[in-house]
Design a protein around this motif. Structure first.
Motif, PDB file in Angstrom:
ATOM      1  N   GLU A   1       0.829  -1.206   0.000  1.00 63.73           N
ATOM      2  CA  GLU A   1       0.000   0.000   0.000  1.00 63.73           C
ATOM      3  C   GLU A   1       0.867   1.260   0.000  1.00 63.73           C
ATOM      4  O   GLU A   1       0.586   2.218  -0.738  1.00 63.73           O
ATOM      5  CB  GLU A   1      -0.950  -0.017   1.202  1.00 63.73           C
ATOM      6  CG  GLU A   1      -1.976  -1.121   1.112  1.00 63.73           C
ATOM      7  CD  GLU A   1      -2.534  -1.556   2.453  1.00 63.73           C
ATOM      8  OE1 GLU A   1      -3.182  -2.614   2.490  1.00 63.73           O
ATOM      9  OE2 GLU A   1      -2.320  -0.862   3.472  1.00 63.73           O
ATOM     10  N   VAL A   2       1.916   1.260   0.799  1.00 69.74           N
ATOM     11  CA  VAL A   2       2.816   2.415   0.846  1.00 69.74           C
ATOM     12  C   VAL A   2       3.493   2.595  -0.506  1.00 69.74           C
ATOM     13  O   VAL A   2       3.604   3.714  -1.018  1.00 69.74           O
ATOM     14  CB  VAL A   2       3.856   2.257   1.981  1.00 69.74           C
ATOM     15  CG1 VAL A   2       4.954   3.299   1.879  1.00 69.74           C
ATOM     16  CG2 VAL A   2       3.157   2.341   3.334  1.00 69.74           C
ATOM     17  N   GLN A   3       3.945   1.504  -1.116  1.00 67.70           N
ATOM     18  CA  GLN A   3       4.580   1.585  -2.432  1.00 67.70           C
ATOM     19  C   GLN A   3       3.596   2.129  -3.474  1.00 67.70           C
ATOM     20  O   GLN A   3       3.961   2.963  -4.304  1.00 67.70           O
ATOM     21  CB  GLN A   3       5.101   0.226  -2.858  1.00 67.70           C
ATOM     22  CG  GLN A   3       5.856   0.259  -4.173  1.00 67.70           C
ATOM     23  CD  GLN A   3       6.423  -1.100  -4.559  1.00 67.70           C
ATOM     24  OE1 GLN A   3       6.017  -2.128  -4.029  1.00 67.70           O
ATOM     25  NE2 GLN A   3       7.353  -1.100  -5.484  1.00 67.70           N
ATOM     26  N   SER A   4       2.357   1.683  -3.431  1.00 66.69           N
ATOM     27  CA  SER A   4       1.342   2.175  -4.359  1.00 66.69           C
ATOM     28  C   SER A   4       1.113   3.673  -4.169  1.00 66.69           C
ATOM     29  O   SER A   4       1.021   4.430  -5.142  1.00 66.69           O
ATOM     30  CB  SER A   4       0.032   1.403  -4.155  1.00 66.69           C
ATOM     31  OG  SER A   4      -0.981   1.917  -4.981  1.00 66.69           O
ATOM     32  N   ASP A   5       1.034   4.115  -2.905  1.00 61.29           N
ATOM     33  CA  ASP A   5       0.851   5.546  -2.614  1.00 61.29           C
ATOM     34  C   ASP A   5       2.039   6.359  -3.116  1.00 61.29           C
ATOM     35  O   ASP A   5       1.873   7.449  -3.672  1.00 61.29           O
ATOM     36  CB  ASP A   5       0.682   5.783  -1.109  1.00 61.29           C
ATOM     37  CG  ASP A   5      -0.636   5.250  -0.564  1.00 61.29           C
ATOM     38  OD1 ASP A   5      -1.537   4.918  -1.366  1.00 61.29           O
ATOM     39  OD2 ASP A   5      -0.755   5.154   0.674  1.00 61.29           O
ATOM     40  N   ALA A   6       3.250   5.837  -2.936  1.00 61.72           N
ATOM     41  CA  ALA A   6       4.450   6.541  -3.388  1.00 61.72           C
ATOM     42  C   ALA A   6       4.455   6.673  -4.912  1.00 61.72           C
ATOM     43  O   ALA A   6       4.767   7.738  -5.452  1.00 61.72           O
ATOM     44  CB  ALA A   6       5.710   5.815  -2.908  1.00 61.72           C
ATOM     45  N   LYS A   7       4.108   5.604  -5.606  1.00 61.96           N
ATOM     46  CA  LYS A   7       4.050   5.657  -7.071  1.00 61.96           C
ATOM     47  C   LYS A   7       3.028   6.687  -7.535  1.00 61.96           C
ATOM     48  O   LYS A   7       3.274   7.424  -8.492  1.00 61.96           O
ATOM     49  CB  LYS A   7       3.712   4.280  -7.644  1.00 61.96           C
ATOM     50  CG  LYS A   7       4.857   3.306  -7.604  1.00 61.96           C
ATOM     51  CD  LYS A   7       4.449   1.976  -8.214  1.00 61.96           C
ATOM     52  CE  LYS A   7       5.583   0.990  -8.195  1.00 61.96           C
ATOM     53  NZ  LYS A   7       5.190  -0.307  -8.754  1.00 61.96           N
ATOM     54  N   ALA A   8       1.876   6.741  -6.873  1.00 63.07           N
ATOM     55  CA  ALA A   8       0.849   7.720  -7.241  1.00 63.07           C
ATOM     56  C   ALA A   8       1.355   9.137  -7.000  1.00 63.07           C
ATOM     57  O   ALA A   8       1.115  10.042  -7.811  1.00 63.07           O
ATOM     58  CB  ALA A   8      -0.438   7.463  -6.453  1.00 63.07           C
ATOM     59  N   GLY A   9       2.079   9.353  -5.902  1.00 60.99           N
ATOM     60  CA  GLY A   9       2.635  10.667  -5.604  1.00 60.99           C
ATOM     61  C   GLY A   9       3.679  11.087  -6.622  1.00 60.99           C
ATOM     62  O   GLY A   9       3.695  12.236  -7.085  1.00 60.99           O
ATOM     63  N   ILE A  10       4.544  10.166  -7.005  1.00 58.91           N
ATOM     64  CA  ILE A  10       5.565  10.461  -8.010  1.00 58.91           C
ATOM     65  C   ILE A  10       4.909  10.778  -9.354  1.00 58.91           C
ATOM     66  O   ILE A  10       5.308  11.722 -10.042  1.00 58.91           O
ATOM     67  CB  ILE A  10       6.556   9.283  -8.132  1.00 58.91           C
ATOM     68  CG1 ILE A  10       7.412   9.202  -6.864  1.00 58.91           C
ATOM     69  CG2 ILE A  10       7.429   9.419  -9.378  1.00 58.91           C
ATOM     70  CD1 ILE A  10       8.211   7.924  -6.738  1.00 58.91           C
TER      71      ILE A  10
ATOM     72  N   ALA B 191       1.979  12.068  -9.808  1.00 57.51           N
ATOM     73  CA  ALA B 191       1.351  13.388  -9.705  1.00 57.51           C
ATOM     74  C   ALA B 191       2.384  14.501  -9.848  1.00 57.51           C
ATOM     75  O   ALA B 191       2.154  15.499 -10.540  1.00 57.51           O
ATOM     76  CB  ALA B 191       0.604  13.514  -8.376  1.00 57.51           C
ATOM     77  N   VAL B 192       3.541  14.345  -9.212  1.00 62.68           N
ATOM     78  CA  VAL B 192       4.605  15.351  -9.322  1.00 62.68           C
ATOM     79  C   VAL B 192       5.109  15.428 -10.756  1.00 62.68           C
ATOM     80  O   VAL B 192       5.307  16.515 -11.307  1.00 62.68           O
ATOM     81  CB  VAL B 192       5.765  15.041  -8.345  1.00 62.68           C
ATOM     82  CG1 VAL B 192       6.987  15.891  -8.646  1.00 62.68           C
ATOM     83  CG2 VAL B 192       5.303  15.256  -6.911  1.00 62.68           C
TER      84      VAL B 192
ATOM     85  N   ALA C  31       3.479  14.749 -13.446  1.00 61.88           N
ATOM     86  CA  ALA C  31       2.451  15.416 -14.257  1.00 61.88           C
ATOM     87  C   ALA C  31       2.510  16.930 -14.068  1.00 61.88           C
ATOM     88  O   ALA C  31       2.376  17.692 -15.036  1.00 61.88           O
ATOM     89  CB  ALA C  31       1.066  14.878 -13.889  1.00 61.88           C
ATOM     90  N   LEU C  32       2.717  17.373 -12.826  1.00 64.02           N
ATOM     91  CA  LEU C  32       2.840  18.814 -12.571  1.00 64.02           C
ATOM     92  C   LEU C  32       4.094  19.379 -13.233  1.00 64.02           C
ATOM     93  O   LEU C  32       4.069  20.480 -13.792  1.00 64.02           O
ATOM     94  CB  LEU C  32       2.855  19.089 -11.067  1.00 64.02           C
ATOM     95  CG  LEU C  32       1.525  18.902 -10.346  1.00 64.02           C
ATOM     96  CD1 LEU C  32       1.720  18.980  -8.835  1.00 64.02           C
ATOM     97  CD2 LEU C  32       0.515  19.937 -10.808  1.00 64.02           C
ATOM     98  N   LEU C  33       5.198  18.642 -13.169  1.00 64.17           N
ATOM     99  CA  LEU C  33       6.428  19.082 -13.835  1.00 64.17           C
ATOM    100  C   LEU C  33       6.210  19.214 -15.341  1.00 64.17           C
ATOM    101  O   LEU C  33       6.609  20.201 -15.956  1.00 64.17           O
ATOM    102  CB  LEU C  33       7.576  18.111 -13.556  1.00 64.17           C
ATOM    103  CG  LEU C  33       8.204  18.175 -12.173  1.00 64.17           C
ATOM    104  CD1 LEU C  33       9.109  16.973 -11.948  1.00 64.17           C
ATOM    105  CD2 LEU C  33       8.975  19.470 -11.992  1.00 64.17           C
ATOM    106  N   ALA C  34       5.567  18.222 -15.916  1.00 64.73           N
ATOM    107  CA  ALA C  34       5.322  18.232 -17.362  1.00 64.73           C
ATOM    108  C   ALA C  34       4.404  19.374 -17.776  1.00 64.73           C
ATOM    109  O   ALA C  34       4.540  19.930 -18.859  1.00 64.73           O
ATOM    110  CB  ALA C  34       4.736  16.893 -17.799  1.00 64.73           C
ATOM    111  N   SER C  35       3.468  19.740 -16.892  1.00 67.13           N
ATOM    112  CA  SER C  35       2.524  20.817 -17.219  1.00 67.13           C
ATOM    113  C   SER C  35       3.121  22.200 -17.004  1.00 67.13           C
ATOM    114  O   SER C  35       2.548  23.201 -17.404  1.00 67.13           O
ATOM    115  CB  SER C  35       1.258  20.682 -16.366  1.00 67.13           C
ATOM    116  OG  SER C  35       1.557  21.034 -15.010  1.00 67.13           O
ATOM    117  N   GLY C  36       4.289  22.256 -16.343  1.00 62.74           N
ATOM    118  CA  GLY C  36       4.904  23.551 -16.050  1.00 62.74           C
ATOM    119  C   GLY C  36       4.320  24.229 -14.829  1.00 62.74           C
ATOM    120  O   GLY C  36       4.670  25.372 -14.526  1.00 62.74           O
TER     121      GLY C  36
END
Length: 127
Positions: free
Chosen positions: A98-107, A109-110, A112-117
């Protein structure tokens, strides 16, 4: 590699049953949200839950497993049941999935934000 990921589905206005492709230690460790709001459900069988009324067409449905991090089995001197050993073994395994899944989702999301500027990397000039 983790074998757990929350079940993500989309409501149809008619579908009420959702299948869990992963194991859990206790049914109380399973939760569901519809459009980000916690929702109640009933168990159809050990791997299927039912949400009624059916989530509306286009609604985001997420079913998660949330294994507690606190000790669930306390061993004492003497006889140790195999079922307790299995339970104690699976708890940290499920929790780490579960922690690994949450970490992957967080990465993701980051990234996606980096790619969007919308956010910039440290040491880079702002646009």
């Amino acid at each position: 590699m983790a074998n757990y990921a929350p079940v993500s589905d989309t409501g149809t206005g008619a579908k009420t049953n959702f299948t869990l492709p992963w194991s859990y230690l206790d049914k109380t460790h399973v939760s569901a949200t519809v459009n980000g709001v916690s929702t109640s459900f009933t168990w159809v069988d050990d791997s299927t839950i039912q949400i009624t009324p059916a989530p509306v067409n286009g609604a985001s449905v997420v079913i998660s497993r949330n294994t507690p991090g606190d000790t669930l089995v306390n061993f004492t001197s003497g006889y140790v049941r195999a079922s307790d050993q299995n339970y104690a073994y699976k708890q940290p395994l499920f929790r780490s999935d579960e922690v690994q899944s949450d970490a992957k989702a967080g990465i993701a999301a980051v990234n996606a934000l980096l790619a969007s500027g919308k956010i910039i990397r440290s040491g880079t000039a702002a646009p």
